[in-house]
Scaffold this motif. Structure first.
Motif, short mmCIF file in Angstrom:
data_model
loop_
_atom_site.label_atom_id
_atom_site.label_comp_id
_atom_site.label_asym_id
_atom_site.label_seq_id
_atom_site.Cartn_x
_atom_site.Cartn_y
_atom_site.Cartn_z
N MET A 1 -0.86 -6.63 5.73
CA MET A 1 -0.10 -6.20 4.57
C MET A 1 1.07 -5.35 5.06
SD MET A 1 -1.27 -4.27 1.06
CE MET A 1 -2.95 -4.37 1.47
N ARG A 3 4.20 -2.61 5.02
CA ARG A 3 4.29 -1.20 4.62
C ARG A 3 4.83 -1.07 3.19
NH1 ARG A 3 8.57 3.06 6.63
NH2 ARG A 3 7.65 4.92 5.75
N GLN A 4 5.82 -1.89 2.86
CA GLN A 4 6.41 -1.82 1.53
C GLN A 4 5.39 -2.23 0.46
OE1 GLN A 4 9.90 -4.23 1.02
NE2 GLN A 4 10.36 -3.39 -0.97
N ARG A 5 4.59 -3.23 0.75
CA ARG A 5 3.58 -3.67 -0.22
C ARG A 5 2.52 -2.58 -0.44
NH1 ARG A 5 1.74 -9.58 -0.93
NH2 ARG A 5 0.29 -9.32 -2.64
N ARG A 6 2.10 -1.92 0.65
CA ARG A 6 1.13 -0.82 0.51
C ARG A 6 1.73 0.31 -0.32
NH1 ARG A 6 0.15 -1.70 6.08
NH2 ARG A 6 1.39 0.13 6.54
N VAL A 8 4.06 0.06 -2.67
CA VAL A 8 4.10 -0.37 -4.08
C VAL A 8 2.70 -0.28 -4.69
CG1 VAL A 8 4.46 -2.37 -5.58
CG2 VAL A 8 6.14 -1.81 -3.81
N GLN A 9 1.68 -0.71 -3.97
CA GLN A 9 0.32 -0.63 -4.49
C GLN A 9 -0.10 0.83 -4.71
OE1 GLN A 9 -2.00 -2.89 -1.68
NE2 GLN A 9 -1.75 -4.79 -2.88
N GLY A 10 0.30 1.71 -3.80
CA GLY A 10 -0.02 3.13 -3.96
C GLY A 10 0.66 3.73 -5.18
N LEU A 12 1.70 2.09 -7.85
CA LEU A 12 1.06 1.52 -9.05
C LEU A 12 -0.28 2.18 -9.33
CD1 LEU A 12 1.92 -2.28 -8.64
CD2 LEU A 12 2.90 -0.64 -10.26
N PHE A 13 -1.05 2.47 -8.28
CA PHE A 13 -2.34 3.16 -8.46
C PHE A 13 -2.13 4.54 -9.07
CE2 PHE A 13 -5.71 5.96 -6.86
CZ PHE A 13 -6.82 5.31 -7.40
#
Length: 155
Positions: A1, A3-6, A8-10, A12-13
């Motif tokens: 995964m 870094r940018q996707r992590r 974004v997920q963080g 959103l969380f």
């Protein structure tokens, strides 16, 4: 995964899980301190103040943007202000005291320049600036075969 996707997920969380839980906690604490009725009244009042601020500060930002365009300059500051006012007012209309506090900071003219600089830094960090070749008519190297000839004017 990536870094940018992590990231974004963080984000959103935090936005969809942690902020609502924190809002519920603060609302319950305020309700225990001042009573449920006053807490609900405060939440409604903050919603109305948020709607009024969107209208008032939004109209001011719109006028400033129109003036900048009329003067022939790029309304970058005015567009950023409009975006911050929209987001801040929306946060104030949403029920909760934490989002209200952040919304007020985004909307007020005294604190908005700080968030404008943060927004500009965020946008600048994500912009990819590259050289763009522009073809202009006139003298200069041409692409393709060159056909020698004479221009005849029929006038």
């Amino acid at each position: 995964m990536t870094r940018q996707r992590r990231l974004v997920q963080g984000v959103l969380f935090v936005v969809f899980v942690l902020v609502p839980l924190a809002e519920i906690y603060v609302i319950v604490q305020v309700g225990q301190a001042i009573g449920a009725g006053w807490t609900i009244a405060l939440l409604f009042l903050s919603g109305f103040v948020g709607a009024w601020l969107i209208r008032h500060e939004g109209a001011r930002a719109w006028r400033a943007m129109r003036e900048a365009i009329a003067e022939g300059r790029m309304p970058a500051t005015e567009i950023a202000d409009g975006a911050l006012i929209l987001v801040g007012g929306t946060l104030m209309v949403a029920p909760g005291f934490i989002t209200d506090a952040l919304g007020i900071l985004l909307v007020l003219p005294l604190t908005r320049p700080l968030f404008r600089r943060l927004l500009a830094a965020l946008v600048a960090r994500h912009l990819v600036v590259g050289a763009v070749a522009v073809r202009r008519p006139g003298p200069g190297p041409a692409e393709g075969p060159v056909v020698r000839g004479e221009v005849v004017d029929d006038d």
